[in-house]
Design a protein around this motif. Structure first.
Motif, short mmCIF file in Angstrom:
data_model
loop_
_atom_site.label_atom_id
_atom_site.label_comp_id
_atom_site.label_asym_id
_atom_site.label_seq_id
_atom_site.Cartn_x
_atom_site.Cartn_y
_atom_site.Cartn_z
N UNK A 14 0.81 -1.22 0.00
CA UNK A 14 0.00 0.00 0.00
C UNK A 14 0.85 1.28 0.00
N UNK A 15 2.18 1.14 0.14
CA UNK A 15 3.02 2.32 0.15
C UNK A 15 3.08 2.92 -1.25
N UNK A 16 3.44 4.19 -1.33
CA UNK A 16 3.55 4.83 -2.64
C UNK A 16 4.66 4.15 -3.43
N UNK A 17 4.49 4.12 -4.74
CA UNK A 17 5.44 3.40 -5.60
C UNK A 17 6.50 4.30 -6.20
N UNK A 18 6.56 5.58 -5.78
CA UNK A 18 7.53 6.48 -6.37
C UNK A 18 8.97 5.99 -6.18
N UNK A 19 9.26 5.41 -5.00
CA UNK A 19 10.62 4.92 -4.76
C UNK A 19 10.99 3.80 -5.70
N UNK A 20 10.12 2.81 -5.84
CA UNK A 20 10.39 1.70 -6.76
C UNK A 20 10.46 2.18 -8.19
N UNK A 21 9.52 3.02 -8.60
CA UNK A 21 9.51 3.52 -9.98
C UNK A 21 10.79 4.28 -10.29
N UNK A 71 2.66 -11.55 0.06
CA UNK A 71 1.78 -10.69 -0.75
C UNK A 71 2.58 -9.69 -1.57
N UNK A 72 3.60 -9.10 -0.94
CA UNK A 72 4.44 -8.13 -1.65
C UNK A 72 5.22 -8.82 -2.76
N UNK A 73 5.74 -10.02 -2.48
CA UNK A 73 6.50 -10.75 -3.51
C UNK A 73 5.65 -10.99 -4.76
N UNK A 74 4.41 -11.40 -4.56
CA UNK A 74 3.52 -11.64 -5.70
C UNK A 74 3.26 -10.35 -6.46
N UNK A 75 2.98 -9.28 -5.70
CA UNK A 75 2.73 -7.98 -6.33
C UNK A 75 3.95 -7.51 -7.11
N UNK A 120 5.48 10.67 4.87
CA UNK A 120 4.34 10.68 3.94
C UNK A 120 3.37 9.61 4.42
N UNK A 121 3.25 8.51 3.68
CA UNK A 121 2.25 7.51 4.06
C UNK A 121 2.86 6.21 4.58
N UNK A 122 4.18 6.12 4.67
CA UNK A 122 4.82 4.88 5.13
C UNK A 122 5.49 5.12 6.47
N UNK A 123 4.95 4.58 7.55
CA UNK A 123 5.52 4.83 8.88
C UNK A 123 6.93 4.28 9.05
#
Length: 277
Positions: A14-21, A71-75, A120-123
């Motif tokens: 659910x965290x923002x994907x800007x870092x990965x992108x 779940x994250x691995x699959x995503x 931001x949105x990731x604690x």
């Protein structure tokens, strides 16, 4: 000069994907290998339950964290399908106190870590950044929501105070600075008796010039309570696509670590920030 090993960390789908992108974009541009660490954390505190309950609570929290990891691995596998960059994934579930040591072991051979900007949105983001900078001693490129990785060319703002942290950040950012159109060396309220008082920023400008980067030196008065606020305002004025800054020049105590220029940059930045120390 380019980064050859770029890393990023995922702790939640659910965290923002800007870092990965941004990590994918940087790895593609630099022809680098991308290491993606999927890390979920069990936050159960020991010594807070009656005898025998600790084991039950730890087991339950660990199972939940492991399910989240799967779940994250699959995503992630679905997200990376079709990407042309070379990448690998390592997944783990760790107890909260072990997170810093785990990241230090894994990230110490990375050239750059790319993460979402904290607050931001990731604690977990602030903890990840602190572990990367202090324990793994790796430079971190932080991406705010709605932003992308810095492009080749363009304007880069560099906060400079002739200190060790600022120099470490400049060196860590060289692969980006070498591709920049211009680097703005921003010096705020330099000391009257500084060693370079007759030519503030001159040695850094020469250093960048020898690396093929055109630079400009701006000496500014401290007109805001925090240096970070001035850097952000200057970045907007010159249209800088990212900011390079030394991190945490004072005490490592958490109360001091997240204060001053570093805190204002991390909380308010509306463009990528590269920090090192």
């Amino acid at each position: 000069m380019t980064y050859k090993i770029i890393a990023t960390i995922l702790t939640d789908t659910d965290q923002s994907t800007e870092g990965l992108d941004a990590a994918i974009s940087m790895a593609d541009r630099m022809d680098a290998h991308l290491d993606i660490y999927v890390v979920t954390i069990s936050h159960t505190e020991t010594n807070t339950y009656y005898m025998g309950a600790e084991a039950v609570m730890i087991a339950e929290q660990t199972r939940d964290a492991m399910a989240q990891r799967d779940k994250i691995e699959i995503w992630l596998k679905d997200r990376m399908h079709g990407e042309m960059v070379r990448w690998s994934m390592q997944a783990a579930t760790v107890q909260g106190p072990a997170l810093t040591d785990y990241l230090a072991r894994k990230l110490r051979f990375s050239d750059l870590v790319v993460l979402p900007r904290p607050y931001q949105d990731n604690p977990e983001a602030a903890t990840l950044v602190e572990a990367c900078l202090f324990t793994a001693e790796r430079p971190v490129l932080m991406i705010p929501k709605g932003c992308k990785a810095p492009d080749a060319g363009g304007h880069v703002l560099m906060g400079w105070n002739d200190g060790a942290e600022a120099l470490a950040a400049a060196r860590a950012a060289l692969p980006i600075l070498e591709q920049a159109e211009v680097a703005d060396i921003c010096i705020i309220d330099p000391p009257v008796h500084a060693a370079d008082r007759s030519d503030p920023g001159g040695a850094m400008a020469q250093y960048l010039m020898r690396h093929g980067t055109k630079s400009e030196v701006a000496v500014l008065a401290k007109t805001e309570p925090h240096v970070g606020d001035i850097l952000l305002r200057r970045a907007k004025e010159v249209g800088a696509q990212m900011i390079v800054s030394g991190a945490y020049g004072h005490s490592r105590l958490r109360e001091a670590v997240f204060g001053g220029a570093t805190r204002s940059l991390l909380e308010m930045a509306d463009r990528p920030i590269l920090m090192s120390r």
